[in-house]
Scaffold this active site. Structure first.
Site, PDB file in Angstrom:
ATOM      1  CE  LYS A   1      -2.104  -1.051   3.870  1.00 34.24           C
ATOM      2  NZ  LYS A   1      -1.434  -2.329   4.135  1.00 34.24           N
ATOM      3  CB  THR A   2       3.559   2.387   2.273  1.00 29.40           C
ATOM      4  OG1 THR A   2       2.695   2.219   3.404  1.00 29.40           O
ATOM      5  CG2 THR A   2       4.367   3.650   2.455  1.00 29.40           C
TER       6      THR A   2
ATOM      7  CD  GLN B   1      -1.442  -3.115   9.224  1.00 29.35           C
ATOM      8  OE1 GLN B   1      -0.436  -2.654   9.709  1.00 29.35           O
ATOM      9  NE2 GLN B   1      -1.566  -3.337   7.925  1.00 29.35           N
TER      10      GLN B   1
ATOM     11  CG  ASP C   1       0.336   4.859   4.208  1.00 27.71           C
ATOM     12  OD1 ASP C   1      -0.519   3.965   4.070  1.00 27.71           O
ATOM     13  OD2 ASP C   1       1.558   4.624   4.225  1.00 27.71           O
ATOM     14  CD  GLU C   2      -0.228   2.779   8.601  1.00 29.33           C
ATOM     15  OE1 GLU C   2      -1.190   2.144   9.079  1.00 29.33           O
ATOM     16  OE2 GLU C   2       0.902   2.308   8.432  1.00 29.33           O
TER      17      GLU C   2
ATOM     18  NE  ARG D   1       4.151  -4.165  11.048  1.00 26.06           N
ATOM     19  CZ  ARG D   1       3.611  -3.722   9.917  1.00 26.06           C
ATOM     20  NH1 ARG D   1       4.227  -2.846   9.171  1.00 26.06           N
ATOM     21  NH2 ARG D   1       2.433  -4.148   9.512  1.00 26.06           N
TER      22      ARG D   1
HETATM   23  P1  ATP Z   1       1.728  -2.052   6.015  1.00 27.81           P
HETATM   24  O1  ATP Z   1       0.314  -2.505   6.031  1.00 27.81           O
HETATM   25  O2  ATP Z   1       2.557  -2.786   6.992  1.00 27.81           O
HETATM   26  O3  ATP Z   1       1.865  -0.582   6.040  1.00 27.81           O
HETATM   27  P2  ATP Z   1       2.069  -1.912   3.148  1.00 27.81           P
HETATM   28  O4  ATP Z   1       0.861  -2.490   2.554  1.00 27.81           O
HETATM   29  O5  ATP Z   1       2.167  -0.450   3.202  1.00 27.81           O
HETATM   30  O6  ATP Z   1       2.315  -2.550   4.591  1.00 27.81           O
HETATM   31  P3  ATP Z   1       4.626  -1.796   1.867  1.00 27.81           P
HETATM   32  O7  ATP Z   1       5.419  -1.369   3.040  1.00 27.81           O
HETATM   33  O8  ATP Z   1       4.326  -0.785   0.838  1.00 27.81           O
HETATM   34  O9  ATP Z   1       3.316  -2.519   2.366  1.00 27.81           O
HETATM   35  O10 ATP Z   1       5.328  -3.008   1.151  1.00 27.81           O
HETATM   36  C1  ATP Z   1       5.760  -4.134   1.868  1.00 27.81           C
HETATM   37  C2  ATP Z   1       7.023  -4.714   1.217  1.00 27.81           C
HETATM   38  O11 ATP Z   1       6.696  -5.349   0.012  1.00 27.81           O
HETATM   39  C3  ATP Z   1       8.046  -3.664   0.886  1.00 27.81           C
HETATM   40  O12 ATP Z   1       9.320  -4.168   1.163  1.00 27.81           O
HETATM   41  C4  ATP Z   1       7.835  -3.431  -0.583  1.00 27.81           C
HETATM   42  O13 ATP Z   1       8.995  -2.974  -1.210  1.00 27.81           O
HETATM   43  C5  ATP Z   1       7.445  -4.803  -1.060  1.00 27.81           C
HETATM   44  N1  ATP Z   1       6.571  -4.755  -2.265  1.00 27.81           N
HETATM   45  C6  ATP Z   1       5.400  -4.137  -2.367  1.00 27.81           C
HETATM   46  N2  ATP Z   1       4.856  -4.309  -3.574  1.00 27.81           N
HETATM   47  C7  ATP Z   1       5.714  -5.081  -4.282  1.00 27.81           C
HETATM   48  C8  ATP Z   1       5.729  -5.613  -5.604  1.00 27.81           C
HETATM   49  N3  ATP Z   1       4.745  -5.403  -6.465  1.00 27.81           N
HETATM   50  N4  ATP Z   1       6.799  -6.360  -5.950  1.00 27.81           N
HETATM   51  C9  ATP Z   1       7.795  -6.590  -5.093  1.00 27.81           C
HETATM   52  N5  ATP Z   1       7.845  -6.122  -3.856  1.00 27.81           N
HETATM   53  C10 ATP Z   1       6.821  -5.368  -3.435  1.00 27.81           C
HETATM   54 MG    MG Z   2       2.269   0.895   4.813  1.00 29.12          MG
END
Ligand code: ATP
Ligand code: MG
Length: 731
Positions: A33-34, A250, A219-220, A592
């Site tokens: 997402k981030t 979350q 975000d969040e 995490r």
């Molecule tokens: P959270 O809910 O914990 O905030 P998030 O959904 O924001 O998590 P991110 O932090 O953006 O998730 O991504 C998690 C990990 O997965 C990061 O290391 C990111 O680089 C990797 N990632 C995300 N999308 C891809 C993708 N399409 N291909 C490869 N790696 C990815």
């Molecule tokens: Mg995130």
């Protein structure tokens, strides 16, 4: 442009390229997402040519905001991102620096942090003659917050034309606000309220900001409260380009007013759902899915990953806290030896007092660490204060310690008093405390004489008392703890409880040498004087709240005991909702981890519940084949866990039938640590048999361990005298 989209999956690309309209991304942890949000920023700037000054990008913690800035900085030309990548409150500050002149405030207004607000509240309470025994500072501030949440206080009290009428005078708010106004100071509530007020009342300001902020991303978003939503919607009203990202599983700030329902009900033009987790190994993800599935109040979703199997998740059970700590240290060493960098390791815990045992173990092992979003245990104010008191007892010439505590808690010994104390000491070539001892009578301050009595009383007990009793005697006698109780400062009280528990442990583990206070203070100096750099290359420790949105290759979640995590107070206050929020916190913690996850807990005394420790219910919820257990957990301990859950469901918590005498918890502590030392026939959690009622588990004991509260298989509980019970493993 190819680069920007090439490492995204198809739905992330959709999120990035759908730049216009109201878009919502709902997705679980680690699904990118981030990543989608930061790529979208870069896409807007690099591909569509949007000026970064027109993009607002919001999140919750400073750490998450700086992480977001870094990710963006890596993708756009330097200078092509600005400080509108920030937290919500950070945005309010930037907004007000520009706009607050409209309300007659200088743009250099000051911001009150939590401690400043408390200090202001205390001054008001003194002025209004409110006794802190009747109303705590926390309640006073909650009242102020509630009044500020009602419309109208800004006009009524805080504008150039505001007139405080007789009717308002003498009220809590009038008092608090007039003190604020003397320093042009705004507290956290004001930052948001003033921003909303200006946007509401000044059409030109509103139009200008709405016009300027072409794209808004949050975000969040599950953690936004109603004011946050109000602000975001207002700012986005003109262009309607609002991109919100979140995960209802979350939401960990409901206790602070977060309204995840607003995110769930968000009127979007398009929803994008991501369900592939890129962060964690399948084993870690299985545990996260397994735990969160126990929440009833949620929209079911399961994450999957295509990552290859990794190492199994380990659950370590220690017989004592020391064993748990040793295990953690051993694991960290093994990780580093096998090539991991210590910066890739994070240790997470529910409450900040839990860092004490970890820090001591790491310092002993020579492993450097940094604490994110918090202070090292032995640097915390209440710990330093307590140790300063103890030092003064054995070193009356220690001026530094004396100056630290002579007015802590407040004894109203002001500068002129200290000046005359200094001149006595100087002319007689002695220390401040000795000068005070000699002259307090003639100095005309009752509180100074009271202080001398306290220290002398302590000194008289140095030889005969245990260290922990002495510390407790000082903390109670000085009214230090009382002041914290009146402030409802739970966190500091917990830290003090932890310090006292660690002293008892020190006494027990050095029992043969009969350690003196002097020796204790020398030993502890290793931790208090620990020389360290805030080393970004070192292992990180933090509470789970601080870890949200972040990821680490190796994660330890420690202190997984009932009452500690889930936190007993949260459950007591919020019942089932509290339990579900704690479970979401567990979900955040587990997710995490990227490559390896270590879960740990131990038996022994529980500072939080003042009872024996049982494994956390969250561990019980994990299917046993999903973890490798190290150490053995007697079945009676699991029964203790289930009892805690059961008792909670009945909403009648275990009654505290061992009232702490005079604030001391020696009985409870000693009982848990070593029942034989107190001749107790049974331990808490132990299975016993009653001839008529059958098998049951000990929940609690009375003061002299002559009767016990027992829970039986049908859920009923009874208080029974010891001779009527026998141990299950004896015939
Ligand atoms: P959270 O809910 O914990 O905030 P998030 O959904 O924001 O998590 P991110 O932090 O953006 O998730 O991504 C998690 C990990 O997965 C990061 O290391 C990111 O680089 C990797 N990632 C995300 N999308 C891809 C993708 N399409 N291909 C490869 N790696 C990815
Ligand atoms: Mg995130």
């Amino acid at each position: 442009m190819k680069d920007l989209l090439s490492d995204l999956n198809i739905r992330q690309r959709e999120a990035v390229q759908t730049t216009e309209g109201r878009i919502r991304v709902i997705a679980g942890a680690g699904t990118g997402k981030t990543k989608a949000l930061t790529h979208r920023y870069a896409y807007l700037v690099n591909v569509l040519g949007i000026d970064p000054a027109n993009i607002l990008c919001l999140t919750f913690t400073n750490k998450a905001a700086s992480e977001m800035r870094q990710r963006i900085a890596a993708m756009v030309k330097s200078g092509d991102y600005n400080d509108f990548v920030c937290t919500l409150h950070g945005f309010c500050v930037k907004f007000l620096r520009k706009e607050i002149y409209r309300l007659g405030f200088p743009k250099s207004f000051t911001i009150l942090d939590e401690e400043d607000s408390k200090a202001l509240a205390k001054e008001c309470m003194d002025e209004l003659g409110l006794k802190r025994t009747e109303k705590t500072v926390k309640l006073f501030l909650e009242g102020i917050g509630a009044e500020k949440a009602l419309n109208g206080y800004i006009e009524a009290y805080m504008l150039p034309g505001s007139v405080i009428t007789d009717h308002m005078r003498g009220g809590n708010l009038a008092c608090y606000v007039s003190r604020q106004m003397k320093n042009w100071a705004l507290d956290f509530d004001d930052l948001m309220n003033f921003t909303l007020f200006i946007l509401d009342r000044f059409e030109d300001a509103r139009t200008a900001w709405q016009e300027a902020l072409n794209y808004i991303m949050v975000d969040e978003a599950q953690d936004c409260n109603l004011d946050d939503w109000n602000l975001i919607e207002k700012l986005a009203a003109r262009h309607r380009n609002l991109f919100v990202v979140g995960d209802p599983d979350q939401c960990i700030y409901e206790w602070r007013g977060a309204k995840p329902a607003r995110f769930v009900e968000f009127a979007s033009d398009r929803d994008i759902i991501l369900d592939e987790n890129y962060r964690s190994t399948p084993g870690i993800l299985d545990i996260a899915n397994c735990v969160i599935a126990n929440n009833r109040n949620r929209i079911p979703k399961d994450l999957f990953t295509r990552r290859a199997d990794g190492v199994p998740v380990i659950h370590f059970h220690g017989k004592t806290e020391s064993e748990e700590m040793e295990w953690i240290v051993g694991r960290i060493r093994a990780l580093v030896e096998s090539g991991a960098s210590s910066r890739e390791i994070a240790i997470l815990y529910r409450s900040s007092w839990q860092s004490r045992a970890l820090e001591q173990a790491l310092l002993n092992a020579g492993i450097s660490y940094s604490i994110w979003g918090g202070t090292r245990f032995f640097e915390r104010k209440e710990i330093k204060d307590t140790l300063a008191y103890l030092r003064l007892l054995v070193q009356p010439d220690d001026d530094v310690s004396l100056l630290r505590i002579i007015n802590t808690p407040s004894r109203k010994l002001g500068r002129s008093f200290l000046d005359s104390l200094r001149s006595y000491a100087l002319s007689e070539d002695t220390s401040l405390y000795r000068a005070l001892l000699a002259h307090h009578g003639e100095m005309g301050k009752a509180s100074a004489s009271e202080f001398v009595r306290l220290i002398e009383d302590g000194r008289a007990h140095v030889e005969t008392s245990t260290i922990s009793d002495l510390a407790n005697r000082i903390l109670e006698g000085s009214l230090y703890k009382k002041a914290l109780r009146e402030d409802q400062d739970e966190e500091r009280l917990e830290n003090l409880d932890e310090l006292l528990a660690s002293m008892r442990f020190y006494e027990q583990s050095h029992a043969e040498e009969e350690p003196t206070l002097v020796e204790y203070l020398q030993d502890i100096a290793l931790y208090t004087n620990a020389d360290y750099r805030q080393d970004t290359g070192s292992l990180k420790m933090m509470t789970i709240h601080q870890a949200k949105g972040l990821e680490f290759p190796y994660v330890f979640i420690t202190g997984l005991s009932e009452g500690i995590f889930p936190n007993m107070r949260t459950i007591r206050e919020w019942k089932k909702n509290g339990e579900e929020e704690e479970r979401r916190l567990m979900y955040v913690a587990v997710t995490r981890a990227e490559n390896a996850l270590f879960l740990s807990e131990s038996e022994g005394y529980n500072v939080a519940t003042k009872m024996s420790k049982y494994p956390s219910r969250f561990l019980d919820e994990i299917r046993r084949d999903m973890v490798v257990l190290e150490g053995t957990i007697p079945e009676s301990l699991w029964r203790g866990t289930r009892n805690m859950v059961h008792v909670l469901d009945e909403e009648s918590y275990v009654p505290d039938i061992r009232p702490a005498k005079g604030g001391s918890f020696e009985v409870a502590d000693g009982f848990a640590a070593d029942r034989n030392a107190y001749n107790s026939p049974f331990s808490i959690g132990e299975t016993v048999v009653h001839d008529i009622f059958g098998e049951g588990v000990i929940l609690a004991a009375n003061d002299d361990f002559s009767s016990f509260q027992v829970q039986f298989a049908d859920g009923s509980t009874r208080f029974l005298r010891a001779p009527f019970l026998h141990r299950a493993d004896l015939p």
